[in-house]
Design an enzyme around this catalytic site. Structure first.
Site, PDB file in Angstrom:
ATOM      1  N   GLY A 100      25.442  56.864  38.561  1.00  9.17           N
ATOM      2  CA  GLY A 100      26.606  57.420  39.233  1.00  9.17           C
ATOM      3  C   GLY A 100      26.190  58.269  40.416  1.00  9.17           C
ATOM      4  O   GLY A 100      25.020  58.623  40.559  1.00  9.17           O
ATOM      5  N   CYS A 117      19.550  56.137  35.445  1.00  6.48           N
ATOM      6  CA  CYS A 117      19.736  56.968  36.627  1.00  6.48           C
ATOM      7  C   CYS A 117      20.521  58.234  36.258  1.00  6.48           C
ATOM      8  O   CYS A 117      19.998  59.101  35.582  1.00  6.48           O
ATOM      9  CB  CYS A 117      20.402  56.154  37.740  1.00  6.48           C
ATOM     10  SG  CYS A 117      20.202  56.869  39.387  1.00  6.48           S
ATOM     11  N   TYR A 118      21.780  58.357  36.669  1.00  3.76           N
ATOM     12  CA  TYR A 118      22.579  59.526  36.284  1.00  3.76           C
ATOM     13  C   TYR A 118      22.653  59.638  34.758  1.00  3.76           C
ATOM     14  O   TYR A 118      22.602  60.738  34.196  1.00  3.76           O
ATOM     15  CB  TYR A 118      23.984  59.414  36.878  1.00  3.76           C
ATOM     16  CG  TYR A 118      24.878  60.610  36.599  1.00  3.76           C
ATOM     17  CD1 TYR A 118      24.758  61.777  37.349  1.00  3.76           C
ATOM     18  CD2 TYR A 118      25.846  60.569  35.601  1.00  3.76           C
ATOM     19  CE1 TYR A 118      25.578  62.871  37.113  1.00  3.76           C
ATOM     20  CE2 TYR A 118      26.672  61.656  35.357  1.00  3.76           C
ATOM     21  CZ  TYR A 118      26.540  62.806  36.112  1.00  3.76           C
ATOM     22  OH  TYR A 118      27.354  63.891  35.875  1.00  3.76           O
ATOM     23  N   HIS A 159      17.100  51.055  38.084  1.00  3.15           N
ATOM     24  CA  HIS A 159      18.193  50.200  37.598  1.00  3.15           C
ATOM     25  C   HIS A 159      17.633  48.875  37.077  1.00  3.15           C
ATOM     26  O   HIS A 159      17.351  47.963  37.870  1.00  3.15           O
ATOM     27  CB  HIS A 159      19.201  49.938  38.718  1.00  3.15           C
ATOM     28  CG  HIS A 159      20.028  51.117  39.077  1.00  3.15           C
ATOM     29  ND1 HIS A 159      21.220  51.407  38.468  1.00  3.15           N
ATOM     30  CD2 HIS A 159      19.812  52.111  39.983  1.00  3.15           C
ATOM     31  CE1 HIS A 159      21.723  52.518  38.982  1.00  3.15           C
ATOM     32  NE2 HIS A 159      20.885  52.964  39.907  1.00  3.15           N
ATOM     33  N   GLU A 169      19.240  46.592  35.646  1.00  2.00           N
ATOM     34  CA  GLU A 169      20.273  45.556  35.666  1.00  2.00           C
ATOM     35  C   GLU A 169      20.300  44.742  36.953  1.00  2.00           C
ATOM     36  O   GLU A 169      20.913  43.668  36.996  1.00  2.00           O
ATOM     37  CB  GLU A 169      21.660  46.171  35.421  1.00  2.00           C
ATOM     38  CG  GLU A 169      22.180  47.081  36.514  1.00  2.00           C
ATOM     39  CD  GLU A 169      21.776  48.538  36.348  1.00  2.00           C
ATOM     40  OE1 GLU A 169      22.529  49.412  36.795  1.00  2.00           O
ATOM     41  OE2 GLU A 169      20.688  48.796  35.785  1.00  2.00           O
ATOM     42  N   SER A 200      44.757  30.426  46.495  1.00  2.00           N
ATOM     43  CA  SER A 200      44.115  30.094  47.761  1.00  2.00           C
ATOM     44  C   SER A 200      43.299  28.811  47.661  1.00  2.00           C
ATOM     45  O   SER A 200      42.834  28.294  48.666  1.00  2.00           O
ATOM     46  CB  SER A 200      43.187  31.234  48.180  1.00  2.00           C
ATOM     47  OG  SER A 200      42.127  31.378  47.247  1.00  2.00           O
ATOM     48  N   GLY A 201      43.113  28.317  46.430  1.00  2.00           N
ATOM     49  CA  GLY A 201      42.254  27.154  46.228  1.00  2.00           C
ATOM     50  C   GLY A 201      40.821  27.552  45.954  1.00  2.00           C
ATOM     51  O   GLY A 201      39.982  26.708  45.645  1.00  2.00           O
ATOM     52  N   GLY A 202      40.527  28.843  46.058  1.00  2.00           N
ATOM     53  CA  GLY A 202      39.202  29.320  45.738  1.00  2.00           C
ATOM     54  C   GLY A 202      38.966  29.324  44.241  1.00  2.00           C
ATOM     55  O   GLY A 202      39.906  29.189  43.439  1.00  2.00           O
ATOM     56  N   VAL A 203      37.727  29.482  43.857  1.00  2.00           N
ATOM     57  CA  VAL A 203      37.358  29.456  42.443  1.00  2.00           C
ATOM     58  C   VAL A 203      38.109  30.534  41.662  1.00  2.00           C
ATOM     59  O   VAL A 203      38.658  30.267  40.588  1.00  2.00           O
ATOM     60  CB  VAL A 203      35.830  29.655  42.283  1.00  2.00           C
ATOM     61  CG1 VAL A 203      35.448  29.730  40.816  1.00  2.00           C
ATOM     62  CG2 VAL A 203      35.070  28.540  42.971  1.00  2.00           C
ATOM     63  N   ASP A 204      38.147  31.746  42.202  1.00  2.00           N
ATOM     64  CA  ASP A 204      38.714  32.866  41.460  1.00  2.00           C
ATOM     65  C   ASP A 204      40.194  32.679  41.143  1.00  2.00           C
ATOM     66  O   ASP A 204      40.617  32.799  39.994  1.00  2.00           O
ATOM     67  CB  ASP A 204      38.512  34.175  42.242  1.00  2.00           C
ATOM     68  CG  ASP A 204      37.063  34.407  42.611  1.00  2.00           C
ATOM     69  OD1 ASP A 204      36.193  33.925  41.865  1.00  2.00           O
ATOM     70  OD2 ASP A 204      36.806  35.059  43.635  1.00  2.00           O
ATOM     71  N   SER A 205      40.990  32.405  42.191  1.00  2.00           N
ATOM     72  CA  SER A 205      42.427  32.275  41.959  1.00  2.00           C
ATOM     73  C   SER A 205      42.749  31.040  41.122  1.00  2.00           C
ATOM     74  O   SER A 205      43.706  31.046  40.331  1.00  2.00           O
ATOM     75  CB  SER A 205      43.184  32.234  43.289  1.00  2.00           C
ATOM     76  OG  SER A 205      42.791  31.129  44.075  1.00  2.00           O
ATOM     77  N   THR A 206      41.941  29.975  41.266  1.00  2.00           N
ATOM     78  CA  THR A 206      42.178  28.767  40.482  1.00  2.00           C
ATOM     79  C   THR A 206      41.934  29.008  39.001  1.00  2.00           C
ATOM     80  O   THR A 206      42.744  28.619  38.144  1.00  2.00           O
ATOM     81  CB  THR A 206      41.289  27.613  40.988  1.00  2.00           C
ATOM     82  OG1 THR A 206      41.588  27.349  42.351  1.00  2.00           O
ATOM     83  CG2 THR A 206      41.509  26.354  40.169  1.00  2.00           C
ATOM     84  N   LYS A 261      31.225  36.340  40.037  1.00  2.00           N
ATOM     85  CA  LYS A 261      31.499  34.981  40.514  1.00  2.00           C
ATOM     86  C   LYS A 261      30.909  33.895  39.619  1.00  2.00           C
ATOM     87  O   LYS A 261      31.599  32.925  39.295  1.00  2.00           O
ATOM     88  CB  LYS A 261      30.962  34.833  41.948  1.00  2.00           C
ATOM     89  CG  LYS A 261      31.178  33.470  42.565  1.00  2.00           C
ATOM     90  CD  LYS A 261      32.644  33.178  42.829  1.00  2.00           C
ATOM     91  CE  LYS A 261      33.158  34.035  43.966  1.00  2.00           C
ATOM     92  NZ  LYS A 261      34.551  33.654  44.351  1.00  2.00           N
TER      93      LYS A 261
END
Length: 501
Positions: A50, A77-78, A160, A162, A214-220, A357
């Site tokens: 953080g 870290c924090y 980090h 990760e 939008s046809g993008g991966v996320d919205s689909t 993603k």
């Protein structure tokens, strides 16, 4: 089901950390220090990084809920500073801050499968100056700063583990999750889908939902997930803002309808260009695009009597908009996060905002979506609006569509597009002198960009062969008369972002 709980102190990498653990087959959740609840299935707790210092007035403290809760704790870290302070150690502002790639020596007795020295990703100005009792140093940076300590059960790292930049970072997290917490690998992404379908049903009830597609991966993926939950109560809305790639307004609608999604196609391009006239500030452009999206959605939703707006927000959008945590730093607004107006007549539904993603793509496969739809490159919600630097208008959009189309065609025909995570062109507000047809020319400069990434949080520029760059430059300057010069962007993320705005 065994679970690891991450307590979020505002790190940009908090959900990336959770994703790393989920990839190991262990269920992982994220909560703020105030929202965290002790539950029996939790096998271990991670305190995230953080932006604060533990000794600052008003700094977030060690969760009271963990008092007497007998599970191992990892501090990063924090989180390391919090754990050190809680166990009786001392944390101060360091004489030497450490940022970026830093060599760290590791305790080989504690980590036998990890080299004596690894490269890690550091980002700190404070340091543990006095170890808590019964703790020993298990990692030390090249500057002699304590980079890790443990008391046998609890463990902490200054770096980090990760992020991809840290060598053997996954091994370190696995050591904590399996060897220390004894968690079981009993979670799959398909389980996330089942949980989300039930969650959407519960949230939506008998209401109707409209989705910004939008046809993008996320919205689909978000749309298919919501369709499974509420069926005909969901209607997809495709808004043509005039800032899609060439012919995408036609191709996208055909693809979405092939999924059986009920779809409304709205051409609002003139409205978007009108709203963007005279605006050249990147943040303002994003907010205007977001606001105009919502206006269009609300108009259509009113006709459908809908109460919810579905958005394909993913966690990299949330992080960069500073919305992941009230303690996170803001990088830029996204039209579907920071660009939303303060007041809306629709309630937001964002079922995949916890995923990155590559996780969204994998979720799409588990939902049975065609691979051709899931392998589309990421495309920003504001579209070409953030790839036209400065003021946006229909003529600049037309020019950039042509340039982008040529670049994509060159990459496809060469087979290079299959190796690239994201590629695109940017229209710069710069004119350059040149020669065309034995005459002086004065045309736009365009930048080409190609990057590789897995989750969008970090990215490296893709080394395109010179012959491909030469062909792209030649075809663009020959085929688009308004363009006089082509350059190639060789900047990683960080320090740059993937998009130029």
């Amino acid at each position: 089901m065994d679970r690891i709980a991450v307590i979020d102190y505002g790190s940009q990498y908090t959900l990336l950390l959770a994703r790393r653990i989920r990839e190991m087959g262990v269920f992982c959740t994220v909560a703020s220090p105030e929202e965290f609840k002790v539950e029996s299935e939790i096998k271990g707790v991670v305190l995230s990084g953080g932006p604060q210092s533990v000794y600052e007035e008003g700094a977030l403290g060690f969760p009271k809920q963990l008092e007497g809760f007998p599970v191992p704790i990892m501090g990063i870290c924090y989180g390391m500073h919090l754990l050190a302070k809680k166990l009786g150690g001392e944390v101060r502002s360091g004489a030497l801050g450490e940022y970026g790639l830093t060599n760290v020596s590791m305790d080989n007795e504690r980590f036998r499968d990890i080299p004596e020295e690894i490269v890690t990703w550091m980002s700190h100005g404070d340091e543990v100056t006095s170890l808590p009792a019964e703790c020993k140093v298990i990692a030390r940076s090249k500057n002699g700063i304590t980079a890790g300590f443990s008391n046998g059960r609890d463990i902490a790292f200054q770096f980090h583990p990760e992020v991809n930049h840290t060598q053997f970072g996954t091994n370190l997290i696995e050591d904590f999750v399996f060897n220390v917490c004894n968690a079981s690998r009993n979670w799959k992404l398909s389980a996330f889908a089942e949980r989300k379908v039930e969650e959407i049903k519960r949230i939506v009830g008998s209401s109707k939902v409209v989705g910004g597609l939008s046809g993008g991966v996320d919205s689909t993926v978000a749309a298919v997930l919501t369709s499974k939950a509420v069926g005909d109560a969901f209607t997809g809305i495709f808004v043509n803002h005039g800032l899609m790639r060439k012919n995408e307004d036609i191709e996208v609608c055909e693809a979405l309808r092939s999924l059986g999604i009920k779809l409304i196609n709205v051409d609002a391009s003139e409205e978007f260009f009108r709203e963007l006239k005279g605006i050249d500030n990147p943040e303002e452009k994003r907010k205007i695009i977001g606001k105009t999206f919502i206006k269009v959605f609300e108009r259509e939703a009113n006709k459908l009597n809908a109460s919810f707006l579905l958005q394909g927000t993913i966690y990299s959008d949330v992080i960069e908009s500073g919305a992941a945590s009230k303690n996170s730093a803001k990088i830029k607004s996204h039209h579907n996060v920071g660009g939303l107006p303060d007041k809306m007549n629709l309630k937001l539904l964002e079922p995949i905002r916890e995923l990155f993603k590559d996780e969204v793509r994998n979720l799409g496969y588990s939902l049975g979506i065609e691979p051709s739809l899931l392998t589309r490159q990421p495309f920003p919600g504001p579209g070409l609006g953030v790839r036209i630097i400065g003021e946006v208008d229909s003529e600049k959009a037309r020019i950039l569509k042509e340039v982008d189309s040529i670049f994509m065609d060159v990459l496809r025909k060469s087979g290079e597009s299959e190796k690239i995570w994201q590629s695109f062109a940017v229209l710069l507000p710069v004119f350059s002198v040149g020669v065309k047809g034995d005459k002086r020319s004065y045309g736009y400069v365009v930048a080409l960009r190609a990057v590789n990434s897995s989750e969008g949080m970090t990215a490296s520029w893709h080394e395109l062969p010179h012959e491909i760059l030469r062909e792209a430059s030649s075809r663009i300057t020959s085929g688009v008369r308004e363009v006089g010069r082509v350059v190639f962007d060789i900047t990683d993320k960080p320090p740059a972002t993937i998009e130029w705005e």
